[in-house]
Design a protein around this motif. Structure first.
Motif, mmCIF file in Angstrom:
data_model
loop_
_atom_site.group_PDB
_atom_site.id
_atom_site.type_symbol
_atom_site.label_atom_id
_atom_site.label_comp_id
_atom_site.label_asym_id
_atom_site.label_seq_id
_atom_site.Cartn_x
_atom_site.Cartn_y
_atom_site.Cartn_z
ATOM 1 N N MET A 1 77.786 47.624 37.317
ATOM 2 C CA MET A 1 76.884 48.706 37.555
ATOM 3 C C MET A 1 75.978 48.427 38.752
ATOM 4 N N PHE A 2 75.322 47.267 38.807
ATOM 5 C CA PHE A 2 74.440 46.933 39.920
ATOM 6 C C PHE A 2 75.091 45.982 40.916
ATOM 7 N N VAL A 3 76.295 45.564 40.621
ATOM 8 C CA VAL A 3 76.937 44.524 41.417
ATOM 9 C C VAL A 3 77.201 44.990 42.843
ATOM 10 N N GLY A 4 77.435 46.258 43.065
ATOM 11 C CA GLY A 4 77.744 46.759 44.404
ATOM 12 C C GLY A 4 76.647 46.483 45.415
ATOM 13 N N GLY A 5 75.395 46.549 45.028
ATOM 14 C CA GLY A 5 74.286 46.313 45.942
ATOM 15 C C GLY A 5 73.712 44.921 45.855
ATOM 16 N N ALA A 6 74.281 44.075 45.011
ATOM 17 C CA ALA A 6 73.733 42.732 44.804
ATOM 18 C C ALA A 6 73.840 41.883 46.064
ATOM 19 N N TYR A 7 74.979 41.923 46.736
ATOM 20 C CA TYR A 7 75.156 41.119 47.941
ATOM 21 C C TYR A 7 74.153 41.534 49.009
ATOM 22 N N ARG A 8 73.996 42.840 49.193
ATOM 23 C CA ARG A 8 73.077 43.339 50.222
ATOM 24 C C ARG A 8 71.621 42.987 49.894
ATOM 25 N N GLU A 9 71.251 43.104 48.626
ATOM 26 C CA GLU A 9 69.887 42.727 48.220
ATOM 27 C C GLU A 9 69.644 41.237 48.487
ATOM 28 N N GLY A 10 70.608 40.419 48.144
ATOM 29 C CA GLY A 10 70.495 38.983 48.395
ATOM 30 C C GLY A 10 70.454 38.669 49.875
ATOM 31 N N PHE A 11 71.281 39.366 50.642
ATOM 32 C CA PHE A 11 71.306 39.148 52.083
ATOM 33 C C PHE A 11 69.967 39.505 52.705
ATOM 34 N N ASP A 12 69.397 40.632 52.318
ATOM 35 C CA ASP A 12 68.108 41.062 52.865
ATOM 36 C C ASP A 12 66.997 40.079 52.505
ATOM 37 N N GLN A 13 66.979 39.647 51.258
ATOM 38 C CA GLN A 13 65.945 38.705 50.824
ATOM 39 C C GLN A 13 66.130 37.354 51.522
ATOM 40 N N GLY A 14 67.347 36.882 51.633
ATOM 41 C CA GLY A 14 67.624 35.607 52.301
ATOM 42 C C GLY A 14 67.312 35.654 53.776
ATOM 43 N N SER A 15 67.621 36.772 54.405
ATOM 44 C CA SER A 15 67.322 36.918 55.823
ATOM 45 C C SER A 15 65.822 36.877 56.073
#
Length: 93
Positions: A1-15
């Motif tokens: 359900m939320f997995v689709g945006g998980a990578y992008r959220e992590g990428f934004d926070q990590g960046s």
């Protein structure tokens, strides 16, 4: 359900963390991870590490550009100081 945006959220926070120079601390949402199980956290952490590397590289590039700009301004200031009347008259004497 939320997995689709998980990578992008992590990428934004990590960046953002990498660019700010903070230590690595991936913090996925507890509730999204609870609902989506381990897949959300795994994708978030994967994106976080990729984003951190990207942000840290950007920080290094920005620091190098500042150093080059500062050194050229310092050289210009030295040239300006070297062409003052006081120094020219001192050399002539």
């Amino acid at each position: 359900m939320f997995v689709g945006g998980a990578y992008r959220e992590g990428f934004d926070q990590g960046s953002a963390d990498g660019h700010a120079g903070r230590n690595k601390r991936p913090r996925p949402s507890f509730w999204k991870g609870l609902v989506s199980r381990a897949s959300y956290a795994r994708e978030f952490v994967h994106g976080y590490h990729a984003g951190y590397a990207h942000g840290y590289r950007g920080r290094e590039i920005a620091e190098e550009r500042r150093a080059v700009r500062a050194s050229s301004e310092e050289r210009f200031a030295e040239l300006t100081r070297g062409r003052t009347r006081e120094r020219e008259t001192g050399r002539e004497r």
